[in-house]
Design a protein around this motif. Structure first.
Motif, PDB file in Angstrom:
ATOM      1  N   LEU A  56     -51.752  27.623  12.368  1.00 47.38           N
ATOM      2  CA  LEU A  56     -53.152  28.020  12.349  1.00 47.38           C
ATOM      3  C   LEU A  56     -54.000  26.798  12.651  1.00 47.38           C
ATOM      4  O   LEU A  56     -53.866  25.760  11.999  1.00 47.38           O
ATOM      5  N   VAL A  57     -54.868  26.919  13.644  1.00 45.97           N
ATOM      6  CA  VAL A  57     -55.788  25.846  14.020  1.00 45.97           C
ATOM      7  C   VAL A  57     -57.175  26.215  13.524  1.00 45.97           C
ATOM      8  O   VAL A  57     -57.675  27.303  13.830  1.00 45.97           O
TER       9      VAL A  57
ATOM     10  N   MET B  48     -57.603  19.246  23.903  1.00 47.07           N
ATOM     11  CA  MET B  48     -56.587  18.644  23.023  1.00 47.07           C
ATOM     12  C   MET B  48     -55.804  19.726  22.274  1.00 47.07           C
ATOM     13  O   MET B  48     -54.579  19.655  22.180  1.00 47.07           O
ATOM     14  N   VAL B  49     -56.520  20.715  21.747  1.00 47.69           N
ATOM     15  CA  VAL B  49     -55.860  21.805  21.022  1.00 47.69           C
ATOM     16  C   VAL B  49     -54.906  22.551  21.953  1.00 47.69           C
ATOM     17  O   VAL B  49     -53.753  22.824  21.598  1.00 47.69           O
TER      18      VAL B  49
ATOM     19  N   ILE C 115     -55.893  30.382  16.661  1.00 45.18           N
ATOM     20  CA  ILE C 115     -57.052  29.504  16.516  1.00 45.18           C
ATOM     21  C   ILE C 115     -58.165  30.263  15.805  1.00 45.18           C
ATOM     22  O   ILE C 115     -58.523  31.368  16.207  1.00 45.18           O
ATOM     23  N   ILE C 116     -58.693  29.667  14.743  1.00 44.77           N
ATOM     24  CA  ILE C 116     -59.896  30.170  14.081  1.00 44.77           C
ATOM     25  C   ILE C 116     -61.046  29.301  14.571  1.00 44.77           C
ATOM     26  O   ILE C 116     -61.079  28.098  14.309  1.00 44.77           O
ATOM     27  N   ASP C 117     -61.975  29.897  15.297  1.00 41.84           N
ATOM     28  CA  ASP C 117     -63.102  29.181  15.878  1.00 41.84           C
ATOM     29  C   ASP C 117     -64.284  29.276  14.911  1.00 41.84           C
ATOM     30  O   ASP C 117     -64.887  30.341  14.746  1.00 41.84           O
TER      31      ASP C 117
ATOM     32  N   ILE D  39     -50.961  23.706   9.586  1.00 42.87           N
ATOM     33  CA  ILE D  39     -52.419  23.739   9.694  1.00 42.87           C
ATOM     34  C   ILE D  39     -52.833  22.576  10.603  1.00 42.87           C
ATOM     35  O   ILE D  39     -52.477  21.419  10.344  1.00 42.87           O
ATOM     36  N   VAL D  40     -53.580  22.895  11.658  1.00 42.87           N
ATOM     37  CA  VAL D  40     -54.106  21.881  12.563  1.00 42.87           C
ATOM     38  C   VAL D  40     -55.627  21.936  12.463  1.00 42.87           C
ATOM     39  O   VAL D  40     -56.227  23.007  12.551  1.00 42.87           O
TER      40      VAL D  40
END
Length: 186
Positions: free
Chosen positions: A4-5, A19-20, A33-35, A75-76
């Motif tokens: 999860l980012v 980068m992601v 990805i959670i924006d 977690i990122v």
């Protein structure tokens, strides 16, 4: 393996997203990805509900994010630096993760790391000492409260001029960090 980012950049196709994307391209498993700029999450109101129950009194989009954090193996955390720290939208979302810090109060924190974590940060200014310190403090402490082992970080300074294309050394660091996370999850 699920990653999860938590992504905190206003520009959907900027340097932080590059980068992601590069990181995730080299990472095994499921990725999401959670924006922070595109979520329906209210700010923490410091009601201290989470001091007594592992949850939040505010019922909004954060409930789904809590579930995704619980399910994630990795977690990122990714953000550009705005005035020497992470973006306000991401900070507001992170403040709602108080429920994990409150595990210290509730006495139900895991006694060991249960996830792996990484940090990606971008700064527009030319490189200077402690340029990413504000973001590091927030992100590293968050990973700790999420019982997440910090595997490393990659920072891209001078993004007003440079990018991953002009900085192959940084590009390689991103790939190396993804590979490190892959290895740590074997």
């Amino acid at each position: 393996m699920k990653t999860l980012v938590l992504f905190g950049a206003a520009r959907e196709k900027g340097h932080t997203r590059a980068m992601v994307d590069l990181f995730l391209e080299h990472l095994d498993g499921e990725k999401e990805i959670i924006d922070a700029y595109r979520t329906e999450v209210a700010p923490c109101k410091d009601c201290r509900y989470c001091w007594h129950k592992k949850g939040c009194s505010i019922k909004d989009g954060m409930q789904d994010i809590y579930r995704k954090i619980e399910e994630a193996d990795n977690i990122v955390l990714a953000s550009p630096m705005y005035f020497h720290s992470i973006t306000g939208e991401l900070k507001s979302l992170i403040d709602r993760l108080q429920v994990y810090w409150a595990g210290h109060v509730r006495n139900d924190m895991p006694d060991h790391f249960i996830k792996k974590g990484a940090i990606l940060m971008v700064g527009g200014a030319p490189s200077f000492e402690n340029q990413f310190l504000g973001g590091e403090l927030v992100f590293k402490n968050l990973l700790n409260d999420l019982s997440t082992e910090f595997l490393g970080e990659v920072c891209l300074p001078n993004s007003d001029v440079d990018s991953l294309e002009t900085r192959p050394d940084i590009k390689q660091q991103v790939i190396d960090l993804a590979n490190k996370m892959n290895e740590a999850n074997k």
